[in-house]
Design a protein around this motif. Structure first.
Motif, PDB file in Angstrom:
ATOM      1  N   GLY A 136      64.191 -68.021  72.195  1.00 22.02           N
ATOM      2  CA  GLY A 136      64.064 -67.006  73.234  1.00 22.02           C
ATOM      3  C   GLY A 136      63.977 -65.586  72.696  1.00 22.02           C
ATOM      4  O   GLY A 136      63.990 -64.627  73.463  1.00 22.02           O
ATOM      5  N   VAL A 137      63.842 -65.417  71.376  1.00 23.71           N
ATOM      6  CA  VAL A 137      63.819 -64.099  70.745  1.00 23.71           C
ATOM      7  C   VAL A 137      62.372 -63.665  70.515  1.00 23.71           C
ATOM      8  O   VAL A 137      61.566 -64.417  69.973  1.00 23.71           O
ATOM      9  N   TYR A 138      62.066 -62.446  70.922  1.00 20.85           N
ATOM     10  CA  TYR A 138      60.753 -61.874  70.638  1.00 20.85           C
ATOM     11  C   TYR A 138      60.854 -60.359  70.602  1.00 20.85           C
ATOM     12  O   TYR A 138      61.880 -59.778  70.976  1.00 20.85           O
ATOM     13  N   VAL A 139      59.774 -59.731  70.136  1.00 19.66           N
ATOM     14  CA  VAL A 139      59.710 -58.277  70.017  1.00 19.66           C
ATOM     15  C   VAL A 139      58.462 -57.791  70.744  1.00 19.66           C
ATOM     16  O   VAL A 139      57.397 -58.409  70.629  1.00 19.66           O
ATOM     17  N   VAL A 140      58.602 -56.697  71.481  1.00 22.24           N
ATOM     18  CA  VAL A 140      57.443 -56.085  72.137  1.00 22.24           C
ATOM     19  C   VAL A 140      57.192 -54.743  71.462  1.00 22.24           C
ATOM     20  O   VAL A 140      58.107 -53.931  71.308  1.00 22.24           O
ATOM     21  N   LEU A 141      55.943 -54.537  71.033  1.00 26.78           N
ATOM     22  CA  LEU A 141      55.520 -53.296  70.386  1.00 26.78           C
ATOM     23  C   LEU A 141      54.914 -52.371  71.435  1.00 26.78           C
ATOM     24  O   LEU A 141      53.986 -52.751  72.149  1.00 26.78           O
ATOM     25  N   TYR A 142      55.474 -51.160  71.529  1.00 27.28           N
ATOM     26  CA  TYR A 142      54.918 -50.103  72.380  1.00 27.28           C
ATOM     27  C   TYR A 142      54.573 -48.941  71.462  1.00 27.28           C
ATOM     28  O   TYR A 142      55.435 -48.478  70.705  1.00 27.28           O
ATOM     29  N   ALA A 143      53.332 -48.474  71.515  1.00 25.62           N
ATOM     30  CA  ALA A 143      52.911 -47.395  70.615  1.00 25.62           C
ATOM     31  C   ALA A 143      52.413 -46.200  71.405  1.00 25.62           C
ATOM     32  O   ALA A 143      51.815 -46.341  72.469  1.00 25.62           O
ATOM     33  N   ASP A 144      52.652 -45.009  70.840  1.00 27.43           N
ATOM     34  CA  ASP A 144      52.048 -43.809  71.419  1.00 27.43           C
ATOM     35  C   ASP A 144      50.619 -43.695  70.877  1.00 27.43           C
ATOM     36  O   ASP A 144      50.199 -44.518  70.061  1.00 27.43           O
ATOM     37  N   PRO A 145      49.839 -42.705  71.299  1.00 23.85           N
ATOM     38  CA  PRO A 145      48.457 -42.618  70.833  1.00 23.85           C
ATOM     39  C   PRO A 145      48.323 -42.116  69.402  1.00 23.85           C
ATOM     40  O   PRO A 145      47.227 -42.139  68.834  1.00 23.85           O
ATOM     41  N   GLY A 146      49.410 -41.656  68.806  1.00 24.82           N
ATOM     42  CA  GLY A 146      49.341 -41.122  67.450  1.00 24.82           C
ATOM     43  C   GLY A 146      48.887 -39.676  67.455  1.00 24.82           C
ATOM     44  O   GLY A 146      48.461 -39.135  68.481  1.00 24.82           O
ATOM     45  N   ARG A 147      49.016 -39.056  66.286  1.00 25.50           N
ATOM     46  CA  ARG A 147      48.588 -37.653  66.117  1.00 25.50           C
ATOM     47  C   ARG A 147      47.812 -37.526  64.823  1.00 25.50           C
ATOM     48  O   ARG A 147      48.284 -37.944  63.764  1.00 25.50           O
ATOM     49  N   VAL A 148      46.630 -36.956  64.915  1.00 25.86           N
ATOM     50  CA  VAL A 148      45.847 -36.648  63.726  1.00 25.86           C
ATOM     51  C   VAL A 148      46.239 -35.252  63.286  1.00 25.86           C
ATOM     52  O   VAL A 148      46.280 -34.319  64.089  1.00 25.86           O
ATOM     53  N   MET A 149      46.542 -35.115  61.993  1.00 24.90           N
ATOM     54  CA  MET A 149      47.006 -33.829  61.466  1.00 24.90           C
ATOM     55  C   MET A 149      46.159 -33.431  60.263  1.00 24.90           C
ATOM     56  O   MET A 149      45.593 -34.282  59.584  1.00 24.90           O
ATOM     57  N   ARG A 150      46.117 -32.142  60.013  1.00 23.34           N
ATOM     58  CA  ARG A 150      45.352 -31.689  58.854  1.00 23.34           C
ATOM     59  C   ARG A 150      46.205 -31.864  57.598  1.00 23.34           C
ATOM     60  O   ARG A 150      47.412 -31.699  57.608  1.00 23.34           O
ATOM     61  N   GLU A 151      45.522 -32.211  56.523  1.00 23.60           N
ATOM     62  CA  GLU A 151      46.221 -32.444  55.259  1.00 23.60           C
ATOM     63  C   GLU A 151      46.394 -31.163  54.457  1.00 23.60           C
ATOM     64  O   GLU A 151      47.211 -31.118  53.548  1.00 23.60           O
ATOM     65  N   SER A 152      45.595 -30.133  54.777  1.00 26.14           N
ATOM     66  CA  SER A 152      45.682 -28.890  54.005  1.00 26.14           C
ATOM     67  C   SER A 152      45.109 -27.741  54.828  1.00 26.14           C
ATOM     68  O   SER A 152      44.614 -27.927  55.936  1.00 26.14           O
ATOM     69  N   LEU A 153      45.114 -26.563  54.251  1.00 25.54           N
ATOM     70  CA  LEU A 153      44.518 -25.404  54.918  1.00 25.54           C
ATOM     71  C   LEU A 153      43.004 -25.525  55.051  1.00 25.54           C
ATOM     72  O   LEU A 153      42.386 -24.798  55.815  1.00 25.54           O
TER      73      LEU A 153
END
Length: 135
Positions: A39-56
């Motif tokens: 009877g054990v299980y896991v449900v994954l709920y994810a947000d949409p994520g964020r794209v970020m800049r790696e540098s200037l």
């Protein structure tokens, strides 16, 4: 260069949890036929994520995903067991296709709770994580 995609990140999380011996549903409980006899299980709920800049230079290649694993079980002890099993499965850096990923970072969550709106009652324990990757 294309923006990072959420799907390979979710696939990596699901693959790690499945390899760790957990039954996983994406956004909902797995089908009744696939829930193990424990009877054990896991449900994954994810947000949409964020794209970020790696540098200037404004290259937007870094990606940060927030997700929650809700561990569901017939007892509080089994819900905690599932949370620990998930923690162990996510301990190493994940294999995200086409990306280099950091080790998922656990953010915690509320205590285990009992859901009396279902019969028989179930216990659930939500644990939140973040996953970061770069190209």
């Amino acid at each position: 260069m294309a923006a990072p995609d959420i799907k390979p990140h979710l696939d990596a999380v699901i693959a790690a949890l499945t390899a760790g011996g957990l039954t996983v549903g994406d956004g909902a409980a797995p089908s009744a036929a696939s829930i193990p006899s424990s009877g054990v299980y896991v449900v994954l709920y994810a947000d949409p994520g964020r794209v970020m800049r790696e540098s200037l230079a404004d290259k937007r290649t870094d990606f940060l995903l927030g997700f929650q694993l809700t561990c569901v079980a017939p007892t509080a002890e089994k819900a905690r067991w599932a949370a620990q099993r998930a923690r162990m499965a996510l301990h190493a850096p994940l294999a995200v296709a086409g990306r280099t990923a950091w080790r998922p970072e656990e953010q915690g969550g509320p205590p285990v709770q009992r859901d009396d709106d279902v019969s028989p009652p179930l216990y659930f324990l939500p644990v939140q994580y973040t996953l970061q990757s770069t190209s």
